[in-house]
Scaffold this active site. Structure first.
Site, short mmCIF file in Angstrom:
data_model
loop_
_atom_site.label_atom_id
_atom_site.label_comp_id
_atom_site.label_asym_id
_atom_site.label_seq_id
_atom_site.Cartn_x
_atom_site.Cartn_y
_atom_site.Cartn_z
N CYS A 161 -1.79 6.39 9.74
CA CYS A 161 -0.71 5.87 10.27
C CYS A 161 -0.73 4.30 10.90
CB CYS A 161 0.30 6.83 11.10
SG CYS A 161 1.88 6.25 11.85
N GLU A 197 0.74 -1.11 0.15
CA GLU A 197 0.06 0.07 0.21
C GLU A 197 0.83 1.22 -0.06
OE1 GLU A 197 -3.80 -1.93 2.10
OE2 GLU A 197 -2.66 -0.67 3.14
#
Ligand code: SF4
Length: 373
Positions: free
Chosen positions: A360, A88
């Site tokens: 994150c 990703e």
């Protein structure tokens, strides 16, 4: 892997084929300045040479298999590599005020000493002007930070230099007019794939200033040292996440192998160009490391180091991280204010794209999920 060839590499290949060296540079420029990854489209080469290069150096970008856009404009890309592994990358647009190397992320909350930590909204620029691209360096992560979804899902393999560059080119193709800064903060620990990350950096720094590239580590002293020895040194970010050894061991087991003192010593020795600082990252987790006392300890720990502190409130993830909760707004404010009182520059990074799990510590899971199920 041809995508990771530097201009010199291409020049050598051209000469080996009996062509002038500048043909090699033309190929590099076509790929990395114009985003052309098919020799067929490099019309500056003769038809016969295009065919020869195509046969000798076939190039393929990772395939974009999913795009998940968030309300804030960030997009999480799932990319499939040639062996079907999924990685990703996250595209994060940002405002003009965030363009400087000193301010990498949106949602700066508090700047400078004593300031009340009121939210500072960056001025909006038209979408697509400047953005940060968060890159993966491995297909999973063995470091196993307890608050990280990627870590929860286990180790993967290293990306080759060409796969790292291909990841960038594949996303850049979707935003051709955007000036990208790069952060190695996606899946994986860059220092555990140092050679390939360094090769990709060699390529990136031909077209992107190292001031606009950041490599983030969970704290591998040897990797920090090697990064500092590169010809073009990028920015360094180190995940600190706890100011005492015991708490850090609990949430970052890597601390047992690399104690905080070693990590801090490596940070201290990192060769910083003028006016640059190391980013000390601190994922704030409710009840674990978010008290004012923790902030005081962190301030003492980092005293004397050339750092700015980036506080990242944990992104909740009831599925993969049920035991961890994000801090309250009050706790964030108090934490930041204590560090600001100690005269640190502090920013609060709101992870971009939580509604598409692009935040994150939330990478890998969703793209890999379907496969796991
Ligand atoms: S935070 Fe980074 S180093 Fe830690 S497990 Fe996640 S991807 Fe790996």
């Amino acid at each position: 892997m041809p995508l990771a060839f530097t201009p010199k590499d291409w020049e050598s290949r051209a000469k080996e084929m009996g062509l002038p060296a500048f043909r090699g540079r033309q190929i590099f420029d076509a790929i990395h300045r114009r985003g052309v990854t098919s020799f067929e489209a490099m019309t500056e080469l003769s038809r016969a040479d295009r065919r020869r290069f195509q046969d000798l150096f076939p190039m393929a970008l990772p395939e974009v298999v999913r795009r998940e856009a968030s309300a804030d404009g960030s997009v999480k890309y799932a990319l499939r590599l040639s062996d079907d592994a999924l990685i990703e990358a996250v595209f994060m647009p940002r405002g003009e005020a965030l363009a400087s190397a000193e301010s990498e992320f949106a949602d700066a909350r508090a700047e400078g000493p004593g300031g009340r930590s009121a939210a500072i909204r960056p001025p909006r620029t038209p979408p697509g002007e400047r953005a940060t691209l968060c890159l993966s360096s491995q297909t999973g992560c063995a470091v196993d930070c307890r608050f990280c979804v990627t870590g929860r899902l286990g180790a993967g393999r290293n990306l080759s230099g060409g796969e790292i560059v291909g990841q960038y080119l594949a996303v850049r193709r979707e935003h051709p007019d955007t000036s990208l800064s790069l952060v190695f903060m996606g899946m994986g620990e860059p220092m555990l794939n140092f050679e390939n990350v360094a090769q990709a950096l060699k390529v990136f720094t031909k077209t992107i200033s190292p001031r606009r590239i950041t490599v983030s580590t969970a704290g591998f002293p040897d990797g920090i040292r090697r990064l500092g020895e590169l010809e073009k040194v990028p920015n360094l970010a180190v995940s600190i996440n706890a100011a005492d050894e015991r708490t850090r061991e609990e949430i970052m087991p890597v601390t047992r192998a690399h104690p905080l003192a070693e990590v801090l010593a490596a940070m201290k020795a990192f060769p910083l160009p003028p006016r640059r600082r190391i980013t000390a990252e601190y994922v704030l987790i409710d009840g674990v490391n978010d008290s004012v006392e923790d902030a005081k300890k962190l301030g003492r720990l980092l005293r004397g180091l050339p750092v700015k502190i980036n506080v990242i409130p944990l992104n909740p993830d009831p599925r993969y991280l049920p035991e961890f909760q994000p801090p309250s707004e009050t706790a964030i404010d108090a934490f930041v204010e204590e560090l600001a009182r100690q005269k640190y520059t502090v920013t609060v990074r709101r992870s971009r794209g939580p509604d598409s799990y692009a935040g994150c510590g939330q990478l890998k899971g969703r793209a890999a999920d379907s496969r796991r199920r």
